[in-house]
Each structure stands twice: as structure tokens, then as C-alpha cells.
Design an enzyme around this catalytic site. Structure first.
Site, PDB file in Angstrom:
ATOM      1  N   LYS A 111      49.870  16.137  16.087  1.00  7.04           N
ATOM      2  CA  LYS A 111      49.003  17.216  16.580  1.00  7.04           C
ATOM      3  C   LYS A 111      48.475  16.750  17.932  1.00  7.04           C
ATOM      4  CE  LYS A 111      45.231  18.769  17.243  1.00  7.04           C
ATOM      5  NZ  LYS A 111      44.735  19.211  18.583  1.00  7.04           N
ATOM      6  N   GLU A 137      41.431   4.685  16.481  1.00  9.80           N
ATOM      7  CA  GLU A 137      41.258   4.027  17.776  1.00  9.80           C
ATOM      8  C   GLU A 137      40.291   4.908  18.541  1.00  9.80           C
ATOM      9  OE1 GLU A 137      40.992   3.140  21.207  1.00  9.80           O
ATOM     10  OE2 GLU A 137      43.026   3.863  21.596  1.00  9.80           O
ATOM     11  N   CYS A 186      39.995   4.797  27.159  1.00 13.14           N
ATOM     12  CA  CYS A 186      39.134   4.289  26.076  1.00 13.14           C
ATOM     13  C   CYS A 186      38.637   2.887  26.374  1.00 13.14           C
ATOM     14  CB  CYS A 186      39.849   4.370  24.735  1.00 13.14           C
ATOM     15  SG  CYS A 186      41.549   3.843  24.794  1.00 13.14           S
ATOM     16  N   GLU A 228      29.681   6.286  25.896  1.00 11.43           N
ATOM     17  CA  GLU A 228      30.939   6.413  26.621  1.00 11.43           C
ATOM     18  C   GLU A 228      30.852   7.654  27.513  1.00 11.43           C
ATOM     19  OE1 GLU A 228      34.543   7.451  24.312  1.00 11.43           O
ATOM     20  OE2 GLU A 228      35.478   5.794  25.380  1.00 11.43           O
TER      21      GLU A 228
HETATM   22  P1  NAP Z   1      38.274  14.527  20.167  1.00 17.22           P
HETATM   23  O1  NAP Z   1      37.578  15.720  19.670  1.00 17.22           O
HETATM   24  O2  NAP Z   1      38.120  13.290  19.383  1.00 17.22           O
HETATM   25  O3  NAP Z   1      39.824  14.892  20.301  1.00 17.22           O
HETATM   26  C1  NAP Z   1      40.885  14.039  19.944  1.00 17.22           C
HETATM   27  C2  NAP Z   1      41.905  14.791  19.094  1.00 17.22           C
HETATM   28  O4  NAP Z   1      41.286  15.185  17.856  1.00 17.22           O
HETATM   29  C3  NAP Z   1      42.406  16.083  19.730  1.00 17.22           C
HETATM   30  O5  NAP Z   1      43.761  16.284  19.373  1.00 17.22           O
HETATM   31  C4  NAP Z   1      41.517  17.113  19.067  1.00 17.22           C
HETATM   32  O6  NAP Z   1      42.045  18.418  19.095  1.00 17.22           O
HETATM   33  C5  NAP Z   1      41.451  16.577  17.661  1.00 17.22           C
HETATM   34  N1  NAP Z   1      40.331  17.105  16.876  1.00 17.22           N
HETATM   35  C6  NAP Z   1      39.143  17.564  17.329  1.00 17.22           C
HETATM   36  N2  NAP Z   1      38.364  17.966  16.304  1.00 17.22           N
HETATM   37  C7  NAP Z   1      39.081  17.770  15.179  1.00 17.22           C
HETATM   38  C8  NAP Z   1      38.824  18.003  13.792  1.00 17.22           C
HETATM   39  N3  NAP Z   1      37.680  18.511  13.367  1.00 17.22           N
HETATM   40  N4  NAP Z   1      39.788  17.684  12.907  1.00 17.22           N
HETATM   41  C9  NAP Z   1      40.960  17.167  13.313  1.00 17.22           C
HETATM   42  N5  NAP Z   1      41.256  16.944  14.614  1.00 17.22           N
HETATM   43  C10 NAP Z   1      40.323  17.218  15.540  1.00 17.22           C
HETATM   44  O7  NAP Z   1      37.882  14.210  21.661  1.00 17.22           O
HETATM   45  P2  NAP Z   1      37.532  15.245  22.852  1.00 17.22           P
HETATM   46  O8  NAP Z   1      36.596  16.293  22.389  1.00 17.22           O
HETATM   47  O9  NAP Z   1      38.801  15.688  23.466  1.00 17.22           O
HETATM   48  O10 NAP Z   1      36.760  14.272  23.838  1.00 17.22           O
HETATM   49  C11 NAP Z   1      35.395  13.981  23.597  1.00 17.22           C
HETATM   50  C12 NAP Z   1      35.045  12.565  23.988  1.00 17.22           C
HETATM   51  O11 NAP Z   1      35.810  11.661  23.222  1.00 17.22           O
HETATM   52  C13 NAP Z   1      35.353  12.177  25.419  1.00 17.22           C
HETATM   53  O12 NAP Z   1      34.338  12.538  26.284  1.00 17.22           O
HETATM   54  C14 NAP Z   1      35.515  10.692  25.286  1.00 17.22           C
HETATM   55  O13 NAP Z   1      34.265  10.066  25.359  1.00 17.22           O
HETATM   56  C15 NAP Z   1      36.088  10.495  23.917  1.00 17.22           C
HETATM   57  N6  NAP Z   1      37.569  10.296  23.910  1.00 17.22           N
HETATM   58  C16 NAP Z   1      38.036   9.067  23.628  1.00 17.22           C
HETATM   59  C17 NAP Z   1      39.406   8.850  23.647  1.00 17.22           C
HETATM   60  C18 NAP Z   1      39.991   7.500  23.368  1.00 17.22           C
HETATM   61  O14 NAP Z   1      41.095   7.211  23.805  1.00 17.22           O
HETATM   62  N7  NAP Z   1      39.340   6.646  22.630  1.00 17.22           N
HETATM   63  C19 NAP Z   1      40.277   9.875  23.949  1.00 17.22           C
HETATM   64  C20 NAP Z   1      39.755  11.154  24.214  1.00 17.22           C
HETATM   65  C21 NAP Z   1      38.400  11.326  24.185  1.00 17.22           C
HETATM   66  P3  NAP Z   1      41.579  19.422  20.287  1.00 17.22           P
HETATM   67  O15 NAP Z   1      42.326  19.029  21.478  1.00 17.22           O
HETATM   68  O16 NAP Z   1      41.977  20.748  19.787  1.00 17.22           O
HETATM   69  O17 NAP Z   1      40.092  19.283  20.429  1.00 17.22           O
END
Ligand code: NAP
Ligand code: MG
Length: 494
Positions: free
Chosen positions: A189, A265, A300, A397
Site C-alpha cells: 500500500k 520503522e 527519517c 520530528e
Molecule cells: P503516515 O500517516 O504514517 O503515513 C505512512 C503510510 O501509512 C502511508 O502509506 C499512509 O497512507 C499510511 N496510513 C496512514 N494512516 C493509516 C491508517 N490509519 N492505517 C493504515 N495505514 C495508514 O505519515 P504521513 O501522514 O504521511 O506523515 C506524517 C509525519 O510522519 C511526517 O511529518 C513525518 O514526521 C513522519 N514520517 C516519517 C517517515 C519515516 O520514514 N519514518 C515517513 C513519512 C512520514 P496515506 O498516504 O493515505 O496517508
């Protein structure tokens, strides 16, 4: 390098709708729903993406399970499996420019990074795991002579991978490589911001001969497709990379469904510690800058905090300033660009909200610090001094090009400050004293520690964190254990 206008032209003309990839073919979502795919740097809709939900996930998992149960891939001769994965890596290499372009237009990253880092590294990961297939041995336990006790690795079954938008292709390849090499099937996904590269990787996998159904991709909303995958009763493991709050949900979904394995991660607030016996502050400054400003800080393991002994701070800042004079910030499709804009308006708003905190408690901008508005996603490289160690700017972060500086009174203070967040993904220490470096590295609470460098990363070493940075490790031979279970078989030889 001068600007090569063809990338911009290609981007301005590019249109592509993305569907769901199940069992080797493309489908619309069962609901017929789609969402816009936006090119962030152009602020333009470049196509529609099929929005998968429960029904599509059910179909994808059923396809993955069917091929797994039939043993088509799992039980194939390792030599033949390796040949298919190597052919896949070769096709990924041949499509390097296309993959890089898709990654760039989806995420807004510099095209030169996508070409030189994302595409080739992802290819190398698939190639590297292909090579493990006929080189991974099982074990014979030291049982009594009248018995044979074998310890073998068994694939888990259907893997669900939920991945983010910051390094879509690379992070997906870290799940695909060991999962597929070990004989599992997988359903990916992708993040809403970045579905195109995973779909292209899957198409090329089938073209290389990977049996249909081994690698499926269901784009869609996290709350719909992502949740359905993590709650699915036939998914044996969820491999997740993303934010802490979503990681927490993954654990809850697993607990509330079939207690599937979960690897997480998550984020970080990685410290870059500079001790006063570091003599080459110019080299340190350029590495420190790259560690935070690469991919506009959307990494990250971004080195987002510098912890510096007070005596050398001014000199270090001067070198950082100097470094930025030649650091090229600009349009993602100019090949000379080293840092471009953020992935989305939403991410820019999140970063803006942190910039709003500057000055509330004595923080001082050294450079950058300006918010952007409208569709301008390009926040300039920022350095903020006088940041209190327990403030939100020092603890959370930010995921943008924002570096915070924290003063240390001595080495012990530097170590204490470096370890004083809930995260533990990566850290670096700069010192000329090798014994000190080793002792310091041991005491840093981080999954990866760099001495006098940063961002040395490769598939050959594990990657992951402590504490709120998650659990489990991607990459290296250790990741093979994360996509298999040990089986013991006793044979009575009497
Ligand atoms: P996120 O919500 O954790 O998104 C990561 C993945 O999870 C995406 O594919 C997302 O889909 C999916 N997802 C979101 N809500 C979900 C749920 N309830 N059940 C299952 N899957 C779900 O991260 P984000 O909102 O894109 O970013 C928010 C913050 O996370 C950033 O500002 C950053 O601080 C952090 N982040 C960290 C990393 C890392 O590498 N550690 C990567 C990205 C972001 P959708 O795309 O549809 O939301
Ligand atoms: Mg996009």
C-alpha cells in the site's frame, strides 16, 4: 551542470492514471473511486489514482495467498528464483530514467537525486537479495547422534507493506527484497502522494517472470486500504514505515485481528554531536548540512539536531553559512538542484507550524526560518540557535529543512543531550580522538551511529531504531529473519 530543459518539459506534459495491480493485471477500484495525483512542484493534477479499499485489499490478499499456497514461487528451485529476481533487477536498471522521473514528479525531490540515488539504490537492493537466495543456509542443531534436528527458515505467507512518501521506491525495495527472496507473497500500500514507482516496480517484476500474485499493489487511503491490509486475517506480517501515530495503529490493528507480526520503522530526531577536539570543522559542516537538508529534511534519519560544545559553535556556524552559499536550492527538474520543495501543502503547513514556534523561548534564527504560503513549497535551509533541549523544536520530528542547535557544556553533557529524546534512529559524533569516538558511539542510543560522517547507508547493514523510532530492522542478511519463521524438525535415527 547547466539546466537541461527536457525534464521540465517532460513534467509539464506528463499525464498518467494509476490503477490497482493484482495478479499481474491493472484494475480500477471495485468502488470506482479515484483521487487526484498531484505534482507538488507544479501544483498540478497529473492523473487519477484508483482508491483501493477493503474489497480491493481482499482481492489482492486472496491472489497473494493463492500463489503462496500453490507453492509456485515459494517452492521454486532457488537457482530459478534467483534468475527471475536478477532479471527483475536488470529491468529496473534499464528503466532507471523512467522510475526516477515517476519518483521525482510524485514527491517533488530533485531529479538528480532520483536518478543517482533512489532508482539505482532500489535496483541494488533487489539484486542483493536475489543473490542471497542460493546462499542462505539452514542449520543442523548439535543433537545426540541418534537424532537429526534441523532448523529451517520458512516463509511467513502474505506480507502487507505500508510505506511512506519520503523514499517510496527505496523503502518499498527494503520490504520487497527479503520478503520475495524468502518465498513470501506481498501486497504493497503506497502513500497517496507517491503510488507510481511501486506500480512500475510490480509491472517490471511480472515482466521478469515473477509469478502473478506474488507482488500486488493497492494504492488508496491509509485509513481505508492501509487499515484493511493491517487488519486482514490472512496477512502474516505488516511491514510499516511512517509516523509514530500510524505505527501505534498498526500494532492495534494486529492485536485486534490475527496477531500478525508488525515491524515498525518510525521517525527520528537524530543528533549530530560535534566535540571541540574536532579539527576539520569545514568538513563537518558540509556533512552536517547534507544530513539535514538532503531531500529537504524529509528523511527519517535526518540529522535534525546539532549538539555542539560551546567553544566551537561560532566557527561551525560560519562554515555552515559558507557551505550554503554554494548549495543549490531550486526547481526539482533542474539537474543542478540539490534541494527542492516539500512533498505537499500539508507537509509544508506542518513545517510552517514549527517555524511559528521560533522566538517563543529565546530561539534565534541563524539563517532561513521564513514560512512559505500559497503553493510555494520551498522552505529555505534553516538553522535555529538557542533551542531549549526540552522544547518542541528540539524534541519533535519536523520533517523539513530545519536544523536546531543545542549547546553542550562538555562531552558528558553532549551525550546526555544526544540521548534525551524518545527517538533512537541514528546519531553521529565528530571528534579527532578515536578512543573517545568508540566510547561515545557505544553510549549513543541509536540504531545507526556514524563517526566523523553521516548517511553512510547501504543494503549490507541493518537499519532501524530504538524506542519511538520503532522496532525491527530493514536491510542486510538480518532482514531475512524478519520475513521468515524458524522451524525445527526432529528425525529419530534409531
Ligand atoms: P503516515 O500517516 O504514517 O503515513 C505512512 C503510510 O501509512 C502511508 O502509506 C499512509 O497512507 C499510511 N496510513 C496512514 N494512516 C493509516 C491508517 N490509519 N492505517 C493504515 N495505514 C495508514 O505519515 P504521513 O501522514 O504521511 O506523515 C506524517 C509525519 O510522519 C511526517 O511529518 C513525518 O514526521 C513522519 N514520517 C516519517 C517517515 C519515516 O520514514 N519514518 C515517513 C513519512 C512520514 P496515506 O498516504 O493515505 O496517508
Ligand atoms: Mg503524487
Amino acid at each position: 551542470m547547466s539546466e537541461q530543459p527536457q525534464w521540465r518539459k517532460k513534467a509539464s506534459e506528463f499525464k498518467s492514471d494509476a490503477k490497482i495491480f493484482i495478479d499481474g493485471s491493472f484494475f480500477d477500484a471495485a468502488s470506482g473511486k479515484t483521487f487526484d495525483n498531484i505534482s507538488p512542484s507544479q501544483n498540478k493534477v497529473i492523473g487519477q489514482i484508483a482508491s483501493g479499499d477493503v474489497e480491493d485489499v481482499n482481492r489482492a490478499v486472496a491472489s497473494a495467498k493463492k500463489v503462496f499456497d500453490a507453492g509456485t514461487w515459494r517452492d521454486m528451485n532457488p537457482r530459478d528464483k534467483k534468475a527471475i529476481m536478477l532479471r527483475w533487477a536488470q529491468l529496473l536498471g534499464e528503466h532507471r530514467e523512467e522510475l526516477a522521473f515517476l519518483e521525482a514528479i510524485d514527491t517533488g525531490r530533485p531529479i538528480s537525486d532520483a536518478l543517482s540515488v533512489d532508482a539505482p539504490n532500489s535496483t541494488r537492493v533487489i539484486q542483493w537479495y536475489a543473490e542471497t537466495i542460493d546462499k542462505t543456509y539452514d542449520e543442523i542443531a548439535p543433537a545426540p547422534r541418534n537424532a537429526l534436528a534441523m532448523i529451517t527458515r520458512e516463509p511467513l505467507g502474505v506480507i502487507g507493506a505500508v510505506v511512506p512518501w519520503n523514499y517510496p521506491m527505496m523503502i518499498t525495495s527494503w520490504k520487497l527484497g527479503p520478503a520475495i527472496a524468502m518465498g513470501n507473497s506481498i501486497v504493497v500500500k503506497p502513500a497517496e502522494n507517491s503510488s507510481l514507482s511501486a506500480l512500475k516496480m510490480a509491472e517490471l517484476a511480472v515482466a521478469a517472470g515473477l509469478p502473478e500474485g506474488v507482488f500486488n499493489v493497492v494504492p488508496g487511503r491509509g485509513s481505508e486500504a492501509g487499515q484493511a491490509l493491517a487488519r486482514h486475517m490472512d496477512v502474516a506480517k505488516i511491514a510499516f514505515t511512517g509516523s509514530g501515530p500510524t505505527g501505534r495503529k498498526m500494532m492495534a490493528y494486529a492485536a485486534e485481528s490475527n496477531m500478525k507480526q508488525v515491524s515498525l520503522e518510525l521517525g527520528g530526531k537524530s543528533p549530530q554531536v560535534v566535540l571541540k577536539d574536532c579539527t576539520d570543522l569545514e568538513a563537518a559542516a558540509s556533512t552536517i548540512a547534507w544530513a539535514i537538508y538532503y531531500n529537504a529534511g524529509q528523511t527519517c534519519n535526518a540529522g535534525s539536531r546539532i549538539i555542539v560544545e560551546k567553544e566551537i559553535k561560532e566557527e561551525l556556524f560560519a562554515h555552515l553559512h559558507k557551505f550554503l552559499e554554494s548549495f543549490k536550492v531550486g526547481n526539482q527538474f533542474d539537474p543542478a538542484t540539490q534541494m527542492a520543495g516539500l512533498v505537499s501543502n500539508l507537509q509544508r503547513d506542518r513545517v510552517n507550524a514549527y517555524l511559528d514556534l521560533i522566538g517563543h523561548d529565546g530561539e534565534k534564527v541563524i539563517f532561513g526560518g521564513e514560512k512559505t504560503t500559497g503553493h510555494d513549497l520551498l522552505i529555505q535551509p534553516t538553522l535555529i540557535d538557542n533551542v531549549k533541549p526540552d522544547s518542541r523544536l528540539a524534541q519533535e520530528e519536523i520533517f523539513g529543512p530545519v536544523l536546531v542547535a543545542i549547546d553542550a557544556t562538555d562531552e558528558d553533557d553532549a551525550l546526555r543531550l544526544a540521548n534525551a529524546t524518545e527517538y533512537g534512529l541514528a546519531a553521529s559524533v565528530w571528534t579527532n580522538n578515536i578512543a573517545k569516538a568508540h566510547k561515545f558511539a557505544r553510549k549513543l542510543r541509536a540504531g545507526t551511529v556514524w563517526v566523523n560522517t553521516f548517511d553512510m547507508l547501504d543494503v549490507i547493514t541493518p537499519f532501524g531504531g530504538f524506542g519511538a523510532s520503532g522496532s525491527g530492522r530493514d536491510k542486510s542478511l538480518h532482514a531475512i529473519d524478519a520475513y521468515s519463521a524458524l522451524k525445527t524438525t526432529w528425525v529419530d535415527l534409531n
